[in-house]
Design an enzyme around this catalytic site. Structure first.
Site, PDB file in Angstrom:
ATOM      1  N   LYS A   1     138.944 -32.570  32.792  1.00 55.04           N
ATOM      2  CA  LYS A   1     137.853 -33.313  32.927  1.00 55.04           C
ATOM      3  C   LYS A   1     136.965 -34.231  33.841  1.00 55.04           C
ATOM      4  CE  LYS A   1     135.782 -38.088  31.451  1.00 55.04           C
ATOM      5  NZ  LYS A   1     136.447 -39.431  30.731  1.00 55.04           N
TER       6      LYS A   1
ATOM      7  N   THR B   1     137.936 -42.730  22.102  1.00 52.45           N
ATOM      8  CA  THR B   1     136.668 -43.090  21.858  1.00 52.45           C
ATOM      9  C   THR B   1     135.826 -42.369  20.651  1.00 52.45           C
ATOM     10  OG1 THR B   1     136.129 -43.378  24.697  1.00 52.45           O
ATOM     11  CG2 THR B   1     133.857 -43.363  23.115  1.00 52.45           C
TER      12      THR B   1
ATOM     13  N   THR C   1     139.787 -38.984  26.347  1.00 53.31           N
ATOM     14  CA  THR C   1     139.320 -37.478  26.903  1.00 53.31           C
ATOM     15  C   THR C   1     139.660 -37.982  27.993  1.00 53.31           C
ATOM     16  OG1 THR C   1     137.290 -38.991  27.504  1.00 53.31           O
ATOM     17  CG2 THR C   1     136.896 -37.313  25.954  1.00 53.31           C
ATOM     18  N   ASP C   2     140.357 -39.596  28.864  1.00 53.29           N
ATOM     19  CA  ASP C   2     140.404 -39.432  29.914  1.00 53.29           C
ATOM     20  C   ASP C   2     141.940 -38.648  30.817  1.00 53.29           C
ATOM     21  OD1 ASP C   2     138.295 -41.292  30.445  1.00 53.29           O
ATOM     22  OD2 ASP C   2     140.223 -42.851  30.059  1.00 53.29           O
TER      23      ASP C   2
ATOM     24  N   TYR D   1     132.124 -50.629  24.714  1.00 56.11           N
ATOM     25  CA  TYR D   1     132.897 -50.189  23.269  1.00 56.11           C
ATOM     26  C   TYR D   1     134.851 -50.640  23.283  1.00 56.11           C
ATOM     27  CZ  TYR D   1     133.984 -45.763  24.774  1.00 56.11           C
ATOM     28  OH  TYR D   1     134.205 -45.323  26.037  1.00 56.11           O
TER      29      TYR D   1
ATOM     30  N   GLU E   1     149.270 -23.408  55.672  1.00 52.14           N
ATOM     31  CA  GLU E   1     149.249 -23.569  56.822  1.00 52.14           C
ATOM     32  C   GLU E   1     151.003 -24.200  56.336  1.00 52.14           C
ATOM     33  OE1 GLU E   1     146.416 -26.545  57.933  1.00 52.14           O
ATOM     34  OE2 GLU E   1     144.977 -25.367  56.645  1.00 52.14           O
TER      35      GLU E   1
HETATM   36  N1  ASP Z   1     139.157 -43.858  27.954  1.00 52.72           N
HETATM   37  C1  ASP Z   1     138.693 -43.508  26.794  1.00 52.72           C
HETATM   38  C2  ASP Z   1     139.455 -42.886  26.304  1.00 52.72           C
HETATM   39  O1  ASP Z   1     140.102 -41.995  26.617  1.00 52.72           O
HETATM   40  C3  ASP Z   1     137.714 -42.553  27.238  1.00 52.72           C
HETATM   41  C4  ASP Z   1     137.010 -41.918  25.922  1.00 52.72           C
HETATM   42  O2  ASP Z   1     138.159 -41.318  25.279  1.00 52.72           O
HETATM   43  O3  ASP Z   1     136.547 -40.739  26.313  1.00 52.72           O
HETATM   44  O4  ASP Z   1     140.408 -43.046  25.627  1.00 52.72           O
END
Ligand code: ASP
Length: 351
Positions: free
Chosen positions: A187, A35, A114-115, A48, A308
């Site tokens: 995340k 992103t 971020t994913d 986007y 367990e």
């Molecule tokens: N889907 C995007 C990615 O991981 C989300 C992000 O970058 O925040 O590339």
């Protein structure tokens, strides 16, 4: 007149940030997309395409960066991180080791979606063998959005990378002014700017107003002492994750095994628990030589051996405090070295 022209030209040169102070640390930015490099149809709308903008455009949004480091950029990939592959991880690990071996830079910053940032950060934590700082960042809003967080995160990440106290800390994630250990970071939000946390250990420090403060140190061994190495053509064994939920059928596990998984991470409930159907399927998988690691779908905590579940009898190992996606990364790399269960369990307790 000539002197005036020269002053104007030099002014433009410095304002653009292209003139670099030779006393500043050299930071190489490796761009992979995400992103932070996302372009939207308009600034008001959320939709986007991740990974569309090249590294030069990201850098041009933060000319101040050139006052803290001599920055150069390199495009490694241009994908949303949902499409990050093991091949891209290998490319990154090989390139970062090469950059430090050839003394091409003092530190590396990676721009990344971020994913799957928490998986990449742990993979690199285990496979980069230098003490130089490696800092990963990204953004939650695309570059074209209102109040895009990418330029600030990139500026902060370069600040952290250029700081001498970031050396020897393994791979770091710098996000929303927090500095996190690449092993522990997760995340925690789908869309909020404060998208990362280390639920078990907390942040290592913070970066604010160009200043870096560390408050703690990771206890796990990484960098130079790591026994994990990858090359571009390394064959990394397949490890799958199987999620546990109420009344889950064991056929999910049978399916992963018959499809070629050499290792399985079970995203168990609670302390890495599962139902009777999973227990029977795991017994069969272990009999076939598949390594089965118990992790948990809980957001924090450790999975404890012999609690367990009788791991000795069942033939399973545990992920300690790694979540399933991070436990998978360690099992993939661990299986390249050994299929000895005791050794693999030792890896989980050590790395
Ligand atoms: N889907 C995007 C990615 O991981 C989300 C992000 O970058 O925040 O590339």
């Amino acid at each position: 007149m000539k002197q005036v022209m020269l002053v104007i030209l030099l002014g433009v040169f410095f304002l653009n940030g292209t003139a670099q102070d030779a006393s500043l640390p050299r930071v190489k930015i490796l761009a992979t997309g995400g992103t932070i490099a996302g372009a939207g149809v308009s600034s008001e709308r959320a939709g986007y395409k991740a990974g569309a903008l090249p590294i030069d455009e990201l850098l041009s949004a933060v000319p101040q960066i050139h006052k803290i480091a001599r920055v150069t950029g390199e495009q490694i990939a241009s994908v949303g991180s949902q499409d990050i592959s093991i091949a891209i991880w290998q490319k990154l690990a090989v390139r970062i080791n090469e950059i430090f071996a050839k003394d091409e830079a003092d530190a590396v910053v990676i721009t990344h979606g971020t994913d799957t940032q928490e998986e990449t950060s742990y993979f690199l934590d285990l496979t980069v063998h230098y003490k130089n700082a490696v800092v990963i960042t990204g953004s939650m809003r695309p570059a074209t959005g209102i109040s895009a967080d990418g330029p600030k995160n990139l500026y902060d990440a370069v600040t952290v990378a250029a700081n001498a106290s970031s050396k020897g800390r393994g791979v770091l994630v710098c996000f929303n002014e927090g500095i996190f250990d690449g092993r522990d970071v997760v995340k925690i939000s789908t869309t909020k700017l404060n998208a990362f946390a280390s639920p078990n250990t907390g942040a290592l420090g913070q970066v604010y107003d160009g200043k870096v403060e560390y408050y703690s140190t990771s206890m796990r061994e990484v960098n130079v002492g790591s026994p994990f190495s990858v090359k571009l053509d390394s064959k990394i064994p397949r490890v799958d994750i199987v999620y546990m939920y109420a009344d889950a059928p064991g056929s999910l596990i049978d399916c992963a095994v018959s499809d070629g998984a050499k290792g399985l991470v079970i995203a168990g409930v609670g302390n890495g628990n599962f139902d009777k159907a999973y227990t029977e399927a795991i017994k069969a998988a272990v009999k076939k030589g598949v390594i089965v690691c118990r992790a948990s779908r809980c957001v924090s905590g450790r999975v404890v051996l012999e609690d367990e579940i009788n791991d000795k009898e069942l033939g399973t190992i545990v992920s300690d405090d790694l979540n399933p996606q991070k436990a998978r990364v360690l099992l993939m790399l661990g299986l390249m070295n050994t299929s000895d269960k005791a050794k693999l369990q030792e890896y989980y307790f050590k790395y």
